[in-house]
Write a protein that holds these residues in place. Structure first.
Motif, PDB file in Angstrom:
ATOM      1  N   MET A  66       9.355  36.037 -90.018  1.00  0.00           N
ATOM      2  CA  MET A  66       8.105  35.564 -89.422  1.00  0.00           C
ATOM      3  C   MET A  66       7.650  36.595 -88.387  1.00  0.00           C
ATOM      4  N   SER A  67       6.502  37.226 -88.599  1.00  0.00           N
ATOM      5  CA  SER A  67       6.019  38.233 -87.664  1.00  0.00           C
ATOM      6  C   SER A  67       5.196  37.561 -86.575  1.00  0.00           C
ATOM      7  N   GLY A  68       5.274  38.116 -85.364  1.00  0.00           N
ATOM      8  CA  GLY A  68       4.589  37.516 -84.238  1.00  0.00           C
ATOM      9  C   GLY A  68       3.206  38.099 -84.025  1.00  0.00           C
ATOM     10  N   PRO A  69       2.373  37.424 -83.274  1.00  0.00           N
ATOM     11  CA  PRO A  69       1.036  37.918 -82.973  1.00  0.00           C
ATOM     12  C   PRO A  69       1.079  38.968 -81.873  1.00  0.00           C
ATOM     13  N   PHE A  70      -0.059  39.631 -81.675  1.00  0.00           N
ATOM     14  CA  PHE A  70      -0.198  40.526 -80.535  1.00  0.00           C
ATOM     15  C   PHE A  70      -0.845  39.734 -79.402  1.00  0.00           C
ATOM     16  N   ILE A  71      -0.162  39.653 -78.262  1.00  0.00           N
ATOM     17  CA  ILE A  71      -0.677  38.915 -77.107  1.00  0.00           C
ATOM     18  C   ILE A  71      -0.709  39.838 -75.905  1.00  0.00           C
ATOM     19  N   ALA A  72      -1.895  39.945 -75.290  1.00  0.00           N
ATOM     20  CA  ALA A  72      -2.068  40.757 -74.083  1.00  0.00           C
ATOM     21  C   ALA A  72      -2.082  39.842 -72.867  1.00  0.00           C
ATOM     22  N   LEU A  73      -1.347  40.263 -71.851  1.00  0.00           N
ATOM     23  CA  LEU A  73      -1.222  39.500 -70.613  1.00  0.00           C
ATOM     24  C   LEU A  73      -1.620  40.429 -69.470  1.00  0.00           C
ATOM     25  N   VAL A  74      -2.875  40.296 -68.979  1.00  0.00           N
ATOM     26  CA  VAL A  74      -3.339  41.182 -67.919  1.00  0.00           C
ATOM     27  C   VAL A  74      -2.736  40.756 -66.589  1.00  0.00           C
ATOM     28  N   SER A  75      -2.938  41.592 -65.564  1.00  0.00           N
ATOM     29  CA  SER A  75      -2.249  41.388 -64.286  1.00  0.00           C
ATOM     30  C   SER A  75      -2.586  40.047 -63.636  1.00  0.00           C
ATOM     31  N   ASP A  76      -3.831  39.570 -63.786  1.00  0.00           N
ATOM     32  CA  ASP A  76      -4.181  38.295 -63.158  1.00  0.00           C
ATOM     33  C   ASP A  76      -3.461  37.142 -63.845  1.00  0.00           C
ATOM     34  N   ALA A  77      -3.286  37.220 -65.158  1.00  0.00           N
ATOM     35  CA  ALA A  77      -2.517  36.201 -65.862  1.00  0.00           C
ATOM     36  C   ALA A  77      -1.057  36.235 -65.427  1.00  0.00           C
ATOM     37  N   VAL A  78      -0.518  37.439 -65.243  1.00  0.00           N
ATOM     38  CA  VAL A  78       0.855  37.575 -64.752  1.00  0.00           C
ATOM     39  C   VAL A  78       0.980  36.922 -63.379  1.00  0.00           C
ATOM     40  N   ARG A  79      -0.001  37.185 -62.518  1.00  0.00           N
ATOM     41  CA  ARG A  79       0.019  36.608 -61.166  1.00  0.00           C
ATOM     42  C   ARG A  79      -0.012  35.080 -61.217  1.00  0.00           C
ATOM     43  N   LEU A  80      -0.889  34.510 -62.045  1.00  0.00           N
ATOM     44  CA  LEU A  80      -0.997  33.055 -62.136  1.00  0.00           C
ATOM     45  C   LEU A  80       0.297  32.435 -62.652  1.00  0.00           C
ATOM     46  N   LEU A  81       0.897  33.053 -63.639  1.00  0.00           N
ATOM     47  CA  LEU A  81       2.134  32.513 -64.201  1.00  0.00           C
ATOM     48  C   LEU A  81       3.278  32.604 -63.197  1.00  0.00           C
ATOM     49  N   ARG A  82       3.325  33.697 -62.440  1.00  0.00           N
ATOM     50  CA  ARG A  82       4.411  33.849 -61.473  1.00  0.00           C
ATOM     51  C   ARG A  82       4.261  32.913 -60.279  1.00  0.00           C
ATOM     52  N   ASN A  83       3.041  32.620 -59.890  1.00  0.00           N
ATOM     53  CA  ASN A  83       2.807  31.833 -58.684  1.00  0.00           C
ATOM     54  C   ASN A  83       2.485  30.374 -58.953  1.00  0.00           C
ATOM     55  N   ALA A  84       2.517  29.958 -60.199  1.00  0.00           N
ATOM     56  CA  ALA A  84       2.170  28.571 -60.540  1.00  0.00           C
ATOM     57  C   ALA A  84       3.139  27.601 -59.866  1.00  0.00           C
ATOM     58  N   SER A  85       2.577  26.493 -59.365  1.00  0.00           N
ATOM     59  CA  SER A  85       3.430  25.465 -58.767  1.00  0.00           C
ATOM     60  C   SER A  85       4.187  24.685 -59.833  1.00  0.00           C
ATOM     61  N   ALA A  86       3.630  24.644 -61.033  1.00  0.00           N
ATOM     62  CA  ALA A  86       4.304  23.968 -62.145  1.00  0.00           C
ATOM     63  C   ALA A  86       5.346  24.898 -62.760  1.00  0.00           C
ATOM     64  N   THR A  87       6.268  24.324 -63.494  1.00  0.00           N
ATOM     65  CA  THR A  87       7.272  25.120 -64.203  1.00  0.00           C
ATOM     66  C   THR A  87       6.900  25.306 -65.667  1.00  0.00           C
ATOM     67  N   GLY A  88       5.726  24.821 -66.042  1.00  0.00           N
ATOM     68  CA  GLY A  88       5.252  24.961 -67.406  1.00  0.00           C
ATOM     69  C   GLY A  88       3.904  24.302 -67.562  1.00  0.00           C
ATOM     70  N   GLY A  89       3.266  24.529 -68.691  1.00  0.00           N
ATOM     71  CA  GLY A  89       1.958  23.932 -68.928  1.00  0.00           C
ATOM     72  C   GLY A  89       1.305  24.577 -70.125  1.00  0.00           C
ATOM     73  N   LEU A  90      -0.034  24.530 -70.147  1.00  0.00           N
ATOM     74  CA  LEU A  90      -0.796  25.093 -71.244  1.00  0.00           C
ATOM     75  C   LEU A  90      -1.274  26.502 -70.895  1.00  0.00           C
ATOM     76  N   ILE A  91      -1.482  27.274 -71.931  1.00  0.00           N
ATOM     77  CA  ILE A  91      -2.184  28.549 -71.782  1.00  0.00           C
ATOM     78  C   ILE A  91      -3.327  28.566 -72.794  1.00  0.00           C
ATOM     79  N   ARG A  92      -4.442  29.151 -72.355  1.00  0.00           N
ATOM     80  CA  ARG A  92      -5.590  29.311 -73.247  1.00  0.00           C
ATOM     81  C   ARG A  92      -5.682  30.778 -73.647  1.00  0.00           C
ATOM     82  N   LEU A  93      -5.902  31.024 -74.925  1.00  0.00           N
ATOM     83  CA  LEU A  93      -5.916  32.387 -75.435  1.00  0.00           C
ATOM     84  C   LEU A  93      -7.220  32.655 -76.168  1.00  0.00           C
ATOM     85  N   GLY A  94      -7.881  33.747 -75.795  1.00  0.00           N
ATOM     86  CA  GLY A  94      -9.025  34.208 -76.567  1.00  0.00           C
ATOM     87  C   GLY A  94      -8.528  34.980 -77.774  1.00  0.00           C
ATOM     88  N   TYR A  95      -9.110  34.671 -78.929  1.00  0.00           N
ATOM     89  CA  TYR A  95      -8.648  35.302 -80.163  1.00  0.00           C
ATOM     90  C   TYR A  95      -9.755  36.183 -80.732  1.00  0.00           C
TER      91      TYR A  95
END
Length: 437
Positions: free
Chosen positions: A1-30
């Motif tokens: 099973m081959s995986g998709p290409f997903i880009a994670l820019v610096s602001d997304a990295v910042r939000l994921l690192r600083n999130a108060s939750a330990t998980g949730g949803l992500i929205r992806l533009g395709y």
């Protein structure tokens, strides 16, 4: 099973690192034409999805045909890191869904379709980090299991700092190079020098970019009519803007004519550690040669000769071991060899009208990049004590489209051939060396 290409820019990295939750949803533009996903929204707390800010430098990542949804979770389990490293190296790496749930308790069932999971890994053991374990990983889910894939996250630091601890970035950041002539050769050399982390580059050229320049210049149509130094500095700043705080280059622009404003040029040469002259014509090259010797600054001269059949790079260094450019030209004339500058006097040798450059763009870029390499080698050897950066000699002739009818050091026979030659000592009758020495 081959995986998709997903880009994670610096602001997304910042939000994921600083999130108060330990998980949730992500929205992806395709983007269907590119088969590319970009994370453009992160749920940082329950029912609070925050839009990701995508820098204009990465504007293409904001293009998308539709939004898709996935989930993210954090993990501090080193066993999951080890599992990822083991599976990602296998073409059919796969883990059962119930086993993955041991590491990710809140994992949602993908149902009859496929799901996407992005994991943020906290506290990665040093031994696993040394093996290439990333901070973020991706997993494609179905009802039976999960397959890992790479997530392409923008790193914290970009640019020359990425060259590693073995590269003398801190030392180069304290160095200044003056580039005189920012045309086809000079613009290519400037870009190469900026990429390795030179701290300050003085861009010196009085000319504007015109239509006939575009085919061979680093700048494009948007710079038509602008001064070359200003447009080139802006283009290089834009190119490095995302990493402006991590070893970027400072550009200082000077609309100075090397011949008519020699007095203004001298301090720009004197304060630099190396000068790179890519200016057209005999007169500016001789002025730079004279001023560099008086200032005690090494100078690199780069050009194409004989209607583009060969390239030439000449290094003039202070001292009494090697003569300057003027000494070298007099020595060539004594040997009865070609006058390499005879066709350069005015506008490529044709008086007041412009003569189209006969060297093709790739040849000019080659000479520019080699000139940058020689400039850098001179810095590394003389300023940073790196003997491995020493050059074979002081004068290089590069075959571009050689005609095999030139004399002396210029008679290269093959395209791509580089012939190095020594330079005689300073002449007693040289007006430049007699003043400098």
């Amino acid at each position: 099973m081959s995986g998709p290409f997903i880009a994670l820019v610096s602001d997304a990295v910042r939000l994921l690192r600083n999130a108060s939750a330990t998980g949730g949803l992500i929205r992806l533009g395709y983007s269907e034409p590119d088969l590319r996903y970009t994370v453009n929204g992160v749920e940082i707390a329950r029912d609070a999805v925050v839009d990701v800010r995508i820098n204009r430098e990465y504007e293409a990542l904001s293009w998308g045909d539709a939004d898709r949804w996935g989930q993210w979770s954090s993990s501090a389990d080193p066993a999951l890191c080890a599992t990822y490293l083991q599976l990602i190296r296998r073409p059919t790496g796969y883990v059962r869904l119930d086993e993955l749930r041991r590491y990710v308790p809140g994992l949602e069932d993908p149902g009859n379709g496929h799901g996407l999971l992005l994991l943020r890994h906290d506290e990665i053991p040093a031994e696993l980090a040394s093996l290439g374990m990333p901070d973020f990983t991706g997993w494609i889910l179905d009802r039976n299991g999960a397959a890992p894939f790479q997530v392409h996250a923008e790193p914290d630091a970009l640019g020359a700092i990425q060259l590693g601890t073995g590269w003398p970035l801190q030392g180069l950041q304290s160095n200044t190079v003056s580039v005189i002539g920012t045309g086809s050769i000079g613009s290519a050399a400037t870009r190469a020098l900026a990429d390795v982390g030179i701290g300050t580059i003085n861009l010196i050229d009085p000319d504007r970019l015109l239509w006939h320049n575009i085919v061979r210049h680093q700048l494009g149509p948007s710079a038509i009519g602008r001064y070359k130094v200003d447009a080139l500095a802006d283009a290089l700043r834009d190119r490095s803007r995302p990493n402006a705080a991590t070893g970027s280059t400072s550009y200082r622009t000077h609309r100075v004519d090397a011949v008519e404003q020699a007095a203004d040029l001298f301090p720009l040469i004197h304060r630099a550690q190396v000068v790179l002259c890519a200016a057209d014509g005999i007169a500016p090259r001789r002025v730079v040669n004279h001023l560099a010797r008086l200032a005690g600054t090494p100078a690199i001269f780069a050009c194409v000769l004989d209607d583009g059949s060969v390239g030439e790079i000449f290094r003039s260094r202070p001292g009494t071991k090697f003569g300057c450019l003027l000494c070298h030209r007099a020595w060539l004339a004594e040997q009865g060899w070609m006058d390499p500058e005879a066709d350069q006097e005015l506008a490529y040798g044709t008086g007041t009208s412009h003569k189209p450059m006969t060297a093709v763009p790739s040849d000019l870029q080659l000479i520019g990049q080699l000139a940058a390499q020689i400039t850098l080698a001179t810095l590394l050897e003389s300023r940073h004590g790196r003997p491995g950066a020493s050059l074979p000699n002081e004068h290089a002739v590069i075959g571009l489209r050689p005609t095999a009818d030139l004399g002396g050091p210029f008679n290269v026979a093959h395209a791509g051939e580089v012939r190095w030659a020594s330079v005689p000592p300073p002449r007693t009758d040289c007006p430049t060396c007699s003043l400098a020495n």
